[in-house]
Write a protein that holds these residues in place. Structure first.
Motif, PDB file in Angstrom:
ATOM      1  N   GLN A   1       0.847  -1.188   0.000  1.00 57.07           N
ATOM      2  CA  GLN A   1       0.000   0.000   0.000  1.00 57.07           C
ATOM      3  C   GLN A   1       0.882   1.237   0.000  1.00 57.07           C
ATOM      4  O   GLN A   1       1.807   1.342   0.801  1.00 57.07           O
ATOM      5  N   LEU A   2       0.595   2.157  -0.893  1.00 56.80           N
ATOM      6  CA  LEU A   2       1.356   3.401  -0.935  1.00 56.80           C
ATOM      7  C   LEU A   2       0.766   4.398   0.048  1.00 56.80           C
ATOM      8  O   LEU A   2      -0.452   4.461   0.240  1.00 56.80           O
ATOM      9  N   ARG A   3       1.644   5.174   0.666  1.00 54.00           N
ATOM     10  CA  ARG A   3       1.186   6.252   1.543  1.00 54.00           C
ATOM     11  C   ARG A   3       0.614   7.369   0.685  1.00 54.00           C
ATOM     12  O   ARG A   3       0.846   7.427  -0.521  1.00 54.00           O
TER      13      ARG A   3
ATOM     14  N   GLN B   1       3.085  11.602  -5.385  1.00 57.28           N
ATOM     15  CA  GLN B   1       4.300  11.545  -6.206  1.00 57.28           C
ATOM     16  C   GLN B   1       4.058  10.714  -7.466  1.00 57.28           C
ATOM     17  O   GLN B   1       4.517  11.081  -8.551  1.00 57.28           O
ATOM     18  N   LEU B   2       3.333   9.611  -7.308  1.00 54.76           N
ATOM     19  CA  LEU B   2       3.036   8.748  -8.451  1.00 54.76           C
ATOM     20  C   LEU B   2       2.210   9.511  -9.482  1.00 54.76           C
ATOM     21  O   LEU B   2       2.534   9.498 -10.670  1.00 54.76           O
ATOM     22  N   ILE B   3       1.180  10.205  -9.040  1.00 56.29           N
ATOM     23  CA  ILE B   3       0.320  10.969  -9.956  1.00 56.29           C
ATOM     24  C   ILE B   3       1.124  12.075 -10.632  1.00 56.29           C
ATOM     25  O   ILE B   3       1.035  12.272 -11.851  1.00 56.29           O
ATOM     26  N   ALA B   4       1.941  12.794  -9.854  1.00 55.18           N
ATOM     27  CA  ALA B   4       2.766  13.864 -10.425  1.00 55.18           C
ATOM     28  C   ALA B   4       3.747  13.290 -11.442  1.00 55.18           C
ATOM     29  O   ALA B   4       3.969  13.880 -12.509  1.00 55.18           O
ATOM     30  N   GLY B   5       4.321  12.124 -11.144  1.00 53.64           N
ATOM     31  CA  GLY B   5       5.251  11.483 -12.069  1.00 53.64           C
ATOM     32  C   GLY B   5       4.574  11.107 -13.372  1.00 53.64           C
ATOM     33  O   GLY B   5       5.129  11.311 -14.452  1.00 53.64           O
ATOM     34  N   TYR B   6       3.366  10.587 -13.283  1.00 55.86           N
ATOM     35  CA  TYR B   6       2.635  10.209 -14.487  1.00 55.86           C
ATOM     36  C   TYR B   6       2.288  11.445 -15.312  1.00 55.86           C
ATOM     37  O   TYR B   6       2.450  11.453 -16.532  1.00 55.86           O
ATOM     38  N   ARG B   7       1.839  12.479 -14.627  1.00 51.26           N
ATOM     39  CA  ARG B   7       1.480  13.710 -15.347  1.00 51.26           C
ATOM     40  C   ARG B   7       2.689  14.371 -15.992  1.00 51.26           C
ATOM     41  O   ARG B   7       2.550  15.085 -16.981  1.00 51.26           O
TER      42      ARG B   7
END
Length: 152
Positions: free
Chosen positions: A45-47, A53-59
């Protein structure tokens, strides 16, 4: 009565069976302890900050594969998180020029996987584009695929 044939020398067979019996655990021996097995682990599970960070990285252009490697999760989990947070997904696909390149490389004998790696897409994407263009494909041994029921 005299025994002949494949069972005529039963002394050797009896001796072999006795040797096997000696290898078996005795009935007095304690039960072997149960084998310790790893418990199935829960999915990582991601915090909340990691999800951001994951969403920002994808964007910013990272692929779901890159993000999966970065966060130690599967690419499908990355996709699920992005869907859950309403992030529009990019469809990479292939441009018509890339499909032309894929056809050329495939006709040179490259595998679908190798062509896909070269173009940055999954081998299935390459296969689908070749089929759309009517290019005959090979099986995993390099032989032309046989038509089954009129479809390739």
């Amino acid at each position: 009565m005299e025994v002949r044939g494949p069972y005529s020398n039963i002394k050797d067979q009896v001796r072999a069976l006795e040797e096997l019996l000696e290898k078996l655990p005795s009935l007095d021996a304690p039960e072997p302890t149960s084998i310790e097995r790893d418990r199935p682990r829960r999915a990582r599970q991601l915090r909340a900050d990691q999800v951001e960070q994951l969403i920002a990285g994808y964007r910013s252009g990272a692929t779901v594969y890159e993000l999966g490697d970065r966060f130690g999760i599967e690419r499908r989990t990355v996709s699920n998180i992005l869907h859950r947070y309403g992030v529009p997904m990019r469809r990479r696909g292939l441009t018509p020029e890339q499909v032309d390149d894929a056809i050329h490389l495939y006709n040179l004998g490259w595998s679908l996987a190798r062509v896909g790696d070269r173009l940055g897409v999954n081998h299935t994407t390459v296969l689908n584009k070749l089929r759309e263009r009517g290019i005959p494909t090979r099986d995993s041994h390099g032989r032309p695929r046989l038509e089954v029921g009129g479809a390739r």
